[in-house]
Write a protein that holds these residues in place. Structure first.
Motif, mmCIF file in Angstrom:
data_model
loop_
_atom_site.group_PDB
_atom_site.id
_atom_site.type_symbol
_atom_site.label_atom_id
_atom_site.label_comp_id
_atom_site.label_asym_id
_atom_site.label_seq_id
_atom_site.Cartn_x
_atom_site.Cartn_y
_atom_site.Cartn_z
ATOM 1 N N UNK A 139 0.834 -1.205 0.000
ATOM 2 C CA UNK A 139 0.000 0.000 0.000
ATOM 3 C C UNK A 139 0.873 1.262 0.000
ATOM 4 N N UNK A 140 1.799 1.324 0.967
ATOM 5 C CA UNK A 140 2.524 2.588 1.185
ATOM 6 C C UNK A 140 3.750 2.665 0.282
ATOM 7 N N UNK A 141 3.526 2.684 -1.031
ATOM 8 C CA UNK A 141 4.645 2.706 -1.981
ATOM 9 C C UNK A 141 5.519 3.938 -1.790
ATOM 10 N N UNK A 161 4.304 1.172 -9.940
ATOM 11 C CA UNK A 161 5.770 1.101 -9.922
ATOM 12 C C UNK A 161 6.354 -0.076 -9.184
ATOM 13 N N UNK A 162 5.534 -0.831 -8.509
ATOM 14 C CA UNK A 162 6.043 -1.928 -7.673
ATOM 15 C C UNK A 162 6.967 -2.868 -8.461
ATOM 16 N N UNK A 163 6.604 -3.153 -9.714
ATOM 17 C CA UNK A 163 7.384 -4.154 -10.473
ATOM 18 C C UNK A 163 8.476 -3.524 -11.342
ATOM 19 N N UNK A 164 8.673 -2.202 -11.218
ATOM 20 C CA UNK A 164 9.771 -1.566 -11.956
ATOM 21 C C UNK A 164 9.325 -0.737 -13.151
ATOM 22 N N UNK A 165 8.054 -0.846 -13.525
ATOM 23 C CA UNK A 165 7.454 0.077 -14.489
ATOM 24 C C UNK A 165 6.163 0.567 -13.833
ATOM 25 N N UNK A 218 -4.047 11.070 -5.298
ATOM 26 C CA UNK A 218 -3.471 11.921 -6.352
ATOM 27 C C UNK A 218 -2.135 12.501 -5.891
ATOM 28 N N UNK A 219 -2.084 12.970 -4.649
ATOM 29 C CA UNK A 219 -0.822 13.529 -4.134
ATOM 30 C C UNK A 219 0.262 12.452 -4.115
ATOM 31 N N UNK A 220 -0.121 11.233 -3.721
ATOM 32 C CA UNK A 220 0.848 10.131 -3.680
ATOM 33 C C UNK A 220 1.357 9.768 -5.065
ATOM 34 N N UNK A 221 0.440 9.711 -6.027
ATOM 35 C CA UNK A 221 0.870 9.328 -7.382
ATOM 36 C C UNK A 221 1.713 10.437 -8.027
ATOM 37 N N UNK A 222 1.334 11.683 -7.763
ATOM 38 C CA UNK A 222 2.150 12.797 -8.291
ATOM 39 C C UNK A 222 3.562 12.722 -7.714
ATOM 40 N N UNK A 273 10.471 10.372 -9.332
ATOM 41 C CA UNK A 273 11.005 9.337 -10.232
ATOM 42 C C UNK A 273 11.372 8.048 -9.474
ATOM 43 N N UNK A 274 10.510 7.647 -8.550
ATOM 44 C CA UNK A 274 10.802 6.475 -7.724
ATOM 45 C C UNK A 274 10.817 5.180 -8.525
ATOM 46 N N UNK A 275 10.019 5.146 -9.604
ATOM 47 C CA UNK A 275 9.943 3.899 -10.381
ATOM 48 C C UNK A 275 11.311 3.579 -11.001
ATOM 49 N N UNK A 276 12.049 4.640 -11.369
ATOM 50 C CA UNK A 276 13.356 4.432 -12.006
ATOM 51 C C UNK A 276 14.367 3.760 -11.075
ATOM 52 N N UNK A 277 14.115 3.824 -9.753
ATOM 53 C CA UNK A 277 15.079 3.275 -8.789
ATOM 54 C C UNK A 277 14.817 1.800 -8.483
#
Ligand code: PLP
Length: 406
Positions: free
Chosen positions: A62-64, A239-243, A305-309, A315-319
């Motif tokens: 939940x708390x990505x 983003x959990x799986x890298x994309x 919305x704030x979390x997804x923004x 750029x957390x998905x890139x990490x």
């Protein structure tokens, strides 16, 4: 501090929160974790005694963006100052809902441009199955062994595990369970099949990853038979799986996408997303084809919305893949049989549940929260907030390896 005084006539009975929890809060198992957490921030939880725990499971994906991301908290406060619940879903124009639906659409393929917000993942599953029946005029549904889509009766009907399903029969009729990743069974999807529902990555099976060719073939078979493809990314999305979306890695687009968990930034929110034209079928014959009082609550939409923004801007998905690699490098021990991953959804496999449980208990004692998987109890769950730092990953792996060594 955790003592509560309950006055019963002339007697003063002292009960601690844990006893009250066990007595008055309906339990889901005979052995709840029962930690009394009083504060959470980033990747850390603190209990009532001031002990800190590193959270390696993000409240189950939940708390990505970590606990209480400042932008999420600010959005909740700001929206609470304007309005809370106004009317049942779909009547008033509520700015947080509209803004979030638009932002999601902007980050999805063009055909996924209409969002139906629900309260939970299971409700998203229910709504999507109803939509597929309405659109196709068919009733048969295909699901997969070892899949999890929620605990309500419709979602339970498509769950891929007889042990968990059986006690609640009769469930929905017309459900056929196929073997995930088996190309030879796809011909069982026919022109009578309303929809196929699949997790893009099967989480509760201990991270069961789809073969690239299999998901493509599944998409093709659905096209051939006029069957709607529902992909459940309630756990694998954001983003959990890298994309951003797990299906991005497989070159396919579902007809209906299920989201939940991280969707609300820590607040309860689910969604099923389809094209505007498909979704319109829920507005007629009968009108109000799917309704909810609280779905898309304005505070939850503002938080999500704030979390997804923040996820996109930071750029957390890139990490994700780099962090996954670090976990995989550090998690080496003779007791560890395998480490499977779909980005930061990681299963660490041991010989048995007993060994896994012993190690999990030692981790918790040493300030690290982890867990096992519903259909893979011999696997330790690692699904940390995506914001976890390299230092926190090293600390977590050190605790796990020490726990393995006894
Ligand atoms: N689908 C998947 C893949 C899940 O992991 C879950 C929850 O764990 C659900 C659906 C159901 O979501 P909820 O618990 O919000 O109803």
């Amino acid at each position: 501090m955790h003592l509560v005084l309950t006055k019963i006539s002339d007697f003063c009975i002292t009960m601690n929160q844990r006893q009250l929890f066990l007595q008055h809060v309906a339990q889901t198992s005979p052995a709840p974790l029962a930690l009394e957490i009083v504060k959470a921030e980033g990747c850390t939880l603190w209990d009532v005694n001031g002990k800190a725990y590193l959270d390696l499971i993000s409240g189950i994906s939940v708390c990505n963006m970590g606990h209480r991301h400042p932008k999420v908290v600010a959005a909740i406060k700001e929206q609470s100052d304007k309005y809370l619940h106004l009317l049942v879903y779909g009547e008033y124009v509520e700015t947080p809902q509209v803004a979030y639906a638009k932002f999601l659409s902007d980050h999805l393929p063009a055909s996924l441009n209409c969002v139906y917000f629900t309260n939970s993942g299971a409700e998203a599953t229910e709504g999507a199955m109803k939509l597929a029946k309405r659109v196709s005029g068919r009733t048969e549904i295909v699901a997969f062994q070892h899949s999890y889509h929620g605990s309500t009766q419709g979602a339970l009907s498509v769950m891929g595990d007889e042990y968990w399903r059986n006690a609640f029969r009769p469930l929905l009729p017309g459900i056929r369970h196929l073997t995930y990743n088996d190309l030879t069974q796809l011909n069982q999807i026919t022109k009578s099949t309303a929809c196929v529902i699949a997790e893009t990555v099967q989480a509760e099976k201990g991270v069961n990853i789809p073969l690239k060719g299999w998901l493509q073939a599944l998409r093709n078979r659905c096209n051939e038979t006029g069957t709607l493809l529902i992909l459940d990314e309630i756990q694998a999305g954001f983003g959990r799986t890298g994309t951003l979306w797990a299906f991005d890695q497989y070159g396919i687009v579902p007809d209906i996408l299920l989201l939940g968990k991280a969707l609300g930034g820590g607040m309860p929110l689910g969604a099923f997303i389809a094209s505007h034209s498909l979704m319109a079928t829920l507005t007629r014959d009968p009108v109000l084809g799917h309704i909810t009082t609280f779905g898309g609550h304005p505070v939850c939409c503002a938080a999500g919305l704030a979390g997804m923004k923040a996820l996109v801007e930071e750029k957390r998905v890139d990490e994700v893949f780099h962090k996954t690699g670090l976990f995989k490098t550090l998690l080496k021990n003779r007791l560890i049989k395998d480490v499977r991953s779909a980005g930061l959804l990681i299963a660490v496999e041991f010989e048995s549940f007993d060994i896994n449980k012993k190690i999990i208990d030692r981790c918790i004692e040493n300030g690290l929260i982890t867990d096992w998987f519903l259909f893979a109890p011999e696997c330790m769950r690692i699904a940390p907030p995506l914001v976890i730092s390299e230092e926190e990953i090293r600390t977590a792996c050190d605790i796990i390896i020490r726990a393995c060594e006894g």
